[in-house]
Write a protein that holds these residues in place. Structure first.
Motif, short mmCIF file in Angstrom:
data_model
loop_
_atom_site.label_atom_id
_atom_site.label_comp_id
_atom_site.label_asym_id
_atom_site.label_seq_id
_atom_site.Cartn_x
_atom_site.Cartn_y
_atom_site.Cartn_z
N ALA A 30 7.02 8.41 2.43
CA ALA A 30 5.65 8.91 2.59
C ALA A 30 5.08 8.47 3.94
O ALA A 30 4.45 9.26 4.64
CB ALA A 30 4.77 8.43 1.45
N LYS A 80 7.65 4.93 -0.93
CA LYS A 80 6.67 4.46 0.04
C LYS A 80 7.14 4.70 1.48
O LYS A 80 6.39 5.24 2.30
CB LYS A 80 6.39 2.98 -0.20
CG LYS A 80 5.45 2.38 0.80
CD LYS A 80 5.27 0.90 0.54
CE LYS A 80 4.72 0.24 1.76
NZ LYS A 80 4.51 -1.16 1.59
N SER A 139 2.21 10.78 -3.59
CA SER A 139 2.40 9.62 -4.48
C SER A 139 3.77 9.59 -5.17
O SER A 139 4.23 8.54 -5.56
CB SER A 139 1.29 9.55 -5.52
OG SER A 139 1.32 10.68 -6.36
N SER A 140 4.43 10.73 -5.30
CA SER A 140 5.73 10.74 -5.96
C SER A 140 6.88 10.38 -5.01
O SER A 140 8.00 10.16 -5.45
CB SER A 140 6.00 12.12 -6.58
OG SER A 140 6.09 13.09 -5.56
N LEU A 171 -0.89 8.06 0.10
CA LEU A 171 -0.99 9.22 -0.80
C LEU A 171 -1.12 10.53 -0.04
O LEU A 171 -0.88 11.59 -0.61
CB LEU A 171 -2.19 9.03 -1.72
CG LEU A 171 -2.21 7.75 -2.54
CD1 LEU A 171 -3.50 7.65 -3.34
CD2 LEU A 171 -0.99 7.67 -3.44
N ASN A 221 -3.42 4.22 -2.13
CA ASN A 221 -3.78 3.66 -3.43
C ASN A 221 -4.68 2.44 -3.19
O ASN A 221 -4.53 1.75 -2.18
CB ASN A 221 -2.54 3.29 -4.23
CG ASN A 221 -1.75 2.17 -3.61
OD1 ASN A 221 -1.80 1.92 -2.40
ND2 ASN A 221 -0.96 1.49 -4.41
N THR A 268 0.83 -1.21 0.00
CA THR A 268 0.00 0.00 0.00
C THR A 268 0.86 1.25 0.00
O THR A 268 1.75 1.41 0.82
CB THR A 268 -0.92 0.01 1.24
OG1 THR A 268 -1.69 -1.19 1.25
CG2 THR A 268 -1.85 1.22 1.22
N GLN A 269 0.56 2.17 -0.91
CA GLN A 269 1.24 3.46 -1.00
C GLN A 269 0.38 4.51 -0.31
O GLN A 269 -0.79 4.67 -0.64
CB GLN A 269 1.47 3.87 -2.45
CG GLN A 269 2.05 5.27 -2.64
CD GLN A 269 3.50 5.38 -2.18
OE1 GLN A 269 4.28 4.45 -2.33
NE2 GLN A 269 3.86 6.52 -1.63
N ASP A 310 -0.54 15.60 -2.16
CA ASP A 310 -0.27 14.29 -2.76
C ASP A 310 1.17 13.82 -2.49
O ASP A 310 2.13 14.50 -2.86
CB ASP A 310 -0.52 14.39 -4.27
CG ASP A 310 -0.37 13.08 -4.98
OD1 ASP A 310 -0.28 12.02 -4.33
OD2 ASP A 310 -0.36 13.10 -6.23
#
Length: 106
Positions: A72, A69, A65-66, A39, A105, A36-37, A63
């Motif tokens: 974040a 993992k 997402s970039s 976001l 995600n 799982t990422q 965000d």
């Protein structure tokens, strides 16, 4: 340690996962162990009457997402801890509960 299903059952919203600090941190630990990422996240409040709203103070992220993992998740953990600590010292709304929604995600 709780499962994702246990935490989902305790969500304060039927539409999205809105959970306590402890459950938010547990979610991030669970996400770190799978694919799982994360976001982003945002803070919510639950008023004494049970109603929910997004927090007036802009706690959360844009965000993520970039980001890798692990980065974040580390950033989300750090920011959620800071928001929780600030809320404990000076809540924005007296007698309200600070909650967290973590976007991932799917």
């Amino acid at each position: 340690m709780y499962s994702l299903e246990d935490i989902k059952k305790r969500s304060e919203s039927a539409d999205e996962l809105v959970v306590t600090y402890i459950d938010a941190m547990e979610l991030l630990n669970l996400y770190a162990q799978d694919s799982t990422q994360v976001l982003g996240w945002e803070a919510w409040i639950q008023y004494p009457d049970g109603s929910l709203s997004r927090l007036l103070k802009n706690w959360g992220t844009v965000d993520l997402s970039s980001m890798p993992k692990s980065s974040a998740i580390a950033l989300a953990k750090s920011m959620i801890m800071q928001a929780y600590t600030e809320w404990q010292e000076k809540p924005e709304v007296e007698n309200a509960l600070l909650l967290f929604s973590i976007a991932v995600n799917t």
